[in-house]
Design a protein around this motif. Structure first.
Motif, short mmCIF file in Angstrom:
data_model
loop_
_atom_site.label_atom_id
_atom_site.label_comp_id
_atom_site.label_asym_id
_atom_site.label_seq_id
_atom_site.Cartn_x
_atom_site.Cartn_y
_atom_site.Cartn_z
N ASP A 234 72.63 -0.30 73.87
CA ASP A 234 73.12 -1.64 74.17
C ASP A 234 74.61 -1.71 73.89
OD1 ASP A 234 70.62 -2.52 74.91
OD2 ASP A 234 70.08 -3.14 72.87
N CYS A 235 75.34 -2.27 74.84
CA CYS A 235 76.80 -2.31 74.75
C CYS A 235 77.28 -3.76 74.79
CB CYS A 235 77.41 -1.51 75.91
SG CYS A 235 79.20 -1.63 76.04
N TYR A 236 78.29 -4.06 73.96
CA TYR A 236 78.94 -5.38 74.02
C TYR A 236 80.43 -5.18 73.74
CZ TYR A 236 80.03 -10.29 73.51
OH TYR A 236 80.56 -11.54 73.70
N GLU A 238 84.21 -7.34 74.05
CA GLU A 238 84.99 -8.54 74.36
C GLU A 238 86.25 -8.13 75.13
OE1 GLU A 238 85.09 -11.79 74.14
OE2 GLU A 238 83.07 -12.06 73.32
N TYR A 266 83.39 -10.53 78.96
CA TYR A 266 82.75 -9.54 78.09
C TYR A 266 81.84 -8.65 78.93
CZ TYR A 266 78.83 -12.87 78.24
OH TYR A 266 77.82 -13.70 78.66
N GLU A 268 78.29 -6.60 78.76
CA GLU A 268 77.05 -6.61 78.00
C GLU A 268 75.95 -5.98 78.84
OE1 GLU A 268 74.60 -9.66 75.13
OE2 GLU A 268 75.41 -10.45 77.01
#
Length: 316
Positions: A234-236, A238, A266, A268
């Protein structure tokens, strides 16, 4: 029926039929066989590639290089089509490079003088720029042909560690940021993978290989067919407004991007762990315009890269 209209309809008919006899055409158009023979002779002189065979099973055939019937364009349509094709000149490699150049030349030369003058003036007023790359993409044609015809292709692929041999069934090809990419089913991994076309060192059709039925898979949905989700993270991230602009052409096909009303945004979604080295280098290059929150593997790789850069410049 006027002769001009009959010739136009005859041109469309022979392009559609590909193989036919004079008797068939005479019956379809309600004229004599002698008239059809004269018409076919005129079409041949106009450039329609006809081939005749004698004998009980003979007739006429249209060779592979079929000629389309004339199409009438408005001035605005003609200019729009010209510049749509003209924009491709920034790509040194295309799957139809010579055909594109030939079509553009024909299109330009058959226009009236005033439209050519208008186009010449517009060439210095409008352009569609893409990044210039030093990479070579010599196998685009065979990859596209394999995708359209559902064929298996054996490639030699340059990875970070070594050159690999893979049997793939291409989904299609697309250009992004001046580079060409080929999503394809990899028979060794038994899953879909994305290949950079400049890293494909050789490509050859495998006529004996049995292709899978992937007629419903295309560039818009191939990612939904990837089965190896367990290898993702999982990638997040900003992004500033500038970060959104910089990421959009490079990452929009890898990780879903969300843009806010003020232009910031962002990233996600799930990303393959194998993409982490590339993404770490990319986000380091963005500096303050991107802030990576997760996954921890990507954060660790960024920290490692920054430490190496700091050590490098401390030595100098």
């Amino acid at each position: 029926m006027p002769k001009s209209k009959r010739l136009m309809e005859l041109m469309m008919t022979v392009n559609r039929k590909r193989k036919f006899t004079v008797k068939e055409l005479a019956g379809e158009f309600g004229v004599s066989s002698r008239t059809i023979l004269r018409d076919l002779q005129e079409l041949s002189e106009l450039g329609v590639p006809l081939y005749s065979e004698v004998g009980p099973h003979g007739g006429y055939q249209v060779l592979n290089e079929r000629v389309l019937p004339p199409i009438a364009f408005t001035e605005e349509e003609a200019v729009a089509i010209f510049f749509a094709s003209h924009a491709l000149r920034h790509y040194s490699f295309l799957p139809f490079e010579s055909e594109s150049s030939s079509a553009l030349s024909k299109f330009y030369n058959y226009m009236s003088g005033d439209i050519r003058d208008r186009i010449d003036e517009m060439k210095n007023r409008v352009d569609f720029v893409s990044p210039q790359r030093q990479s070579a993409f010599p196998h685009l044609g065979i990859l596209l042909d394999g995708a359209v015809r559902q064929r298996v292709i054996r490639i030699e692929y340059e990875s970070r560690e070594e050159n690999l041999c893979r049997d793939i069934q291409p989904v299609g090809i697309y250009a992004s940021g001046g580079l060409w990419y080929c999503p394809a089913y990899c028979f060794r991994r038994k899953d879909f993978r994305l290949f950079r076309c400049d890293r494909i060192l050789s490509a050859a059709l495998l006529p004996e290989a049995e292709p899978l039925d992937h007629r419903d898979v295309n560039l818009s949905n191939w990612k939904t067919r990837i089965r190896s989700k367990r290898h993702g993270a999982d990638c997040y991230v900003e992004l500033s407004k500038m970060g959104v602009e910089l990421c959009e052409p490079e990452l929009s096909r890898r990780v879903p991007m969300h843009v806010r009303e003020d232009g910031s945004g962002y990233l996600e979604g799930s990303l393959p762990l194998e993409d982490i080295p590339f993404l770490a280098r990319f986000f380091i290059g963005l500096g303050r315009e991107a802030t990576v929150k997760q996954p921890p593997e990507l954060l660790d790789e960024i920290k490692r890269g920054l430490a190496e850069l700091t050590e490098k410049y401390n030595r100098e």
